[in-house]
Each structure stands twice: as structure tokens, then as C-alpha cells.
Design a protein around this motif. Structure first.
Motif, PDB file in Angstrom:
ATOM      1  N   ALA A 119      36.984  31.853  78.851  1.00  0.00           N
ATOM      2  CA  ALA A 119      36.977  30.440  79.210  1.00  0.00           C
ATOM      3  C   ALA A 119      35.617  30.035  79.774  1.00  0.00           C
ATOM      4  N   GLU A 120      35.347  28.713  79.774  1.00  0.00           N
ATOM      5  CA  GLU A 120      34.083  28.230  80.318  1.00  0.00           C
ATOM      6  C   GLU A 120      33.962  28.553  81.800  1.00  0.00           C
ATOM      7  N   GLU A 121      35.087  28.499  82.503  1.00  0.00           N
ATOM      8  CA  GLU A 121      35.089  28.839  83.918  1.00  0.00           C
ATOM      9  C   GLU A 121      36.011  30.032  84.137  1.00  0.00           C
ATOM     10  N   PRO A 122      35.558  31.063  84.867  1.00  0.00           N
ATOM     11  CA  PRO A 122      36.421  32.218  85.128  1.00  0.00           C
ATOM     12  C   PRO A 122      37.580  31.825  86.037  1.00  0.00           C
ATOM     13  N   LEU A 123      38.607  32.665  86.054  1.00  0.00           N
ATOM     14  CA  LEU A 123      39.747  32.421  86.927  1.00  0.00           C
ATOM     15  C   LEU A 123      39.317  32.543  88.386  1.00  0.00           C
ATOM     16  N   PRO A 124      39.959  31.783  89.283  1.00  0.00           N
ATOM     17  CA  PRO A 124      39.556  31.808  90.707  1.00  0.00           C
ATOM     18  C   PRO A 124      39.802  33.172  91.334  1.00  0.00           C
ATOM     19  N   ARG A 125      39.021  33.485  92.362  1.00  0.00           N
ATOM     20  CA  ARG A 125      39.084  34.780  93.039  1.00  0.00           C
ATOM     21  C   ARG A 125      39.566  34.636  94.485  1.00  0.00           C
ATOM     22  N   THR A 126      40.187  35.708  94.983  1.00  0.00           N
ATOM     23  CA  THR A 126      40.538  35.799  96.393  1.00  0.00           C
ATOM     24  C   THR A 126      39.300  36.203  97.185  1.00  0.00           C
ATOM     25  N   VAL A 127      39.439  36.226  98.505  1.00  0.00           N
ATOM     26  CA  VAL A 127      38.313  36.621  99.350  1.00  0.00           C
ATOM     27  C   VAL A 127      37.966  38.090  99.167  1.00  0.00           C
ATOM     28  N   TYR A 128      38.924  38.890  98.635  1.00  0.00           N
ATOM     29  CA  TYR A 128      38.624  40.294  98.389  1.00  0.00           C
ATOM     30  C   TYR A 128      38.300  40.568  96.924  1.00  0.00           C
ATOM     31  N   GLY A 129      37.945  39.509  96.179  1.00  0.00           N
ATOM     32  CA  GLY A 129      37.333  39.691  94.878  1.00  0.00           C
ATOM     33  C   GLY A 129      38.243  39.814  93.678  1.00  0.00           C
TER      34      GLY A 129
END
Length: 207
Positions: free
Chosen positions: A50-60
Motif C-alpha cells: 500500500a502507499e501507506e504502511p499499516l500503523p505501528r504500536t509504540v513497540y514497533g
């Protein structure tokens, strides 16, 4: 809202609550049909394509509790099609592999349609923008219960179903338990009405 609208579960019911609150059990028991909103998760393959990667948690790691990992438009399309035509086609989504493994046909079986998933709070505004009236064309109810039994059921379910590695489940579970008051507030701000589980059994079981 009159008594009939408040206590009668006809048409479409959006069932909200923290992960592990018992949404799926209630929807399976009373939904005709049960619409599993988690079926509209995005696939892990989109993280690299995708154009934007999936969101990440604070631990990556990928934050599967972020609504950006979910396809709101596809969920709305399925709900509207089911309400208007009595049938729709939905993905079969594997939480374990974070991918779509097939599709299945869903048909109206007398109602109510009970749609549930952790992103149900995203739906009232979208449905209202299409002209559906909350409390009349659809109900939005939040399962109101203490966070400790919710956390215990969530962890037992996720381990039994091997949804994700245990260290991930422990971190996620602790994070969700700490955030539960915020999650509840998010649902209520979205238009959900808090209802104890016993009362939900009564409302959903009312023909």
C-alpha cells in the motif's frame, strides 16, 4: 427515544465493547445474521504494497487496534447491501495470518442484523451520513461491564485461538486494560449507549 425504540432490537444493531467483552457471543446468539466486522480488516500484505504502511504500536509492531488497519468503506457497503437486498458477500479473514482466506455469503434471516467488532464505533457517523437515523434505523449499544473479566476472557480466547504470539498478547492485553476507560468514552462519544450485558440479552432476544 421512546420505549419501543429503546428496548426493541429490530433492524440493525451495532454492538460495541472492549475486545473480550462478549460481543461475538451475543451476536452469534441473537444475530439473524451475525455480521463480523473484523472480517473487514486490511491484510498484512498491504503493509508493504500500500502507499501507506499499516500503523505501528509504540513497540514497533502493527497496531491492529488502530482503525486504520480496518476497511470502513467495505464494512458500510456490506451493511447497506444486506439491509437493502437481504444478502451480501463478506471476506473470511484469518486473524492468525492477517489475511483474507476466502469469502462467504450472508443472508438476512428475519433480523436483527447484529454487527460487532472492535471498530464498530466508526460506523454510527458513516451510517448517519447516509441518512440512517440512530435509535430508529439502527441501534448502537455498548457492553457495559468491569474491565477485569473482560481482560481475562480476552486473553483466554486469544491464546486458545492462537491469534498472535503470547508475548504480543500479554503486551496488547495490558495496554487494552489500561485504555478501557478511554475506549468506553470513545464509543459513547460516537453515539453508543452503555447497556449491561444482562439487559442486552433481554433486548436482543425481544422479537
Amino acid at each position: 427515544m421512546n420505549n419501543s425504540a429503546e428496548h426493541h432490537a429490530g433492524g440493525l444493531v451495532l454492538l460495541g465493547g472492549a475486545s473480550g467483552a462478549g460481543k461475538s457471543y451475543l451476536a452469534r446468539t441473537y444475530g439473524r445474521p451475525h455480521l463480523l466486522l473484523d472480517a473487514f480488516y486490511r491484510e498484512i500484505a498491504e503493509d508493504s504494497t500500500a502507499e501507506e504502511p499499516l500503523p505501528r504500536t509504540v513497540y514497533g509492531q502493527i497496531d491492529w487496534d488502530d482503525p486504520l488497519t480496518w476497511n470502513l468503506n467495505s464494512a458500510v457497503d456490506a451493511i447497506i447491501e444486506l439491509m437493502e437486498t437481504g444478502r451480501t458477500r463478506v471476506p473470511v479473514y484469518s486473524i492468525t495470518t492477517s489475511s483474507v482466506t476466502g469469502h462467504e455469503d450472508l443472508e438476512l434471516a428475519g433480523g436483527p442484523i447484529v454487527a460487532e467488532g472492535i471498530f464498530a464505533a466508526e460506523l454510527p457517523r458513516a451510517l448517519s451520513q447516509l441518512g440512517l437515523r440512530p435509535g430508529t434505523d439502527f441501534h448502537a449499544w455498548y457492553i457495559d461491564q468491569h474491565r477485569l473479566p473482560t481482560a481475562a476472557r480476552r486473553f483466554a480466547r486469544d491464546v486458545t485461538e492462537r491469534r498472535k504470539p503470547v508475548p504480543f498478547l500479554l503486551r496488547r492485553g495490558w495496554s487494552l486494560m489500561r485504555q478501557e476507560r478511554e475506549i468506553r468514552g470513545h464509543y459513547l462519544a460516537a453515539g453508543f449507549v452503555p447497556v449491561p450485558k444482562r439487559e442486552l440479552h433481554r433486548r436482543l432476544g425481544t422479537p
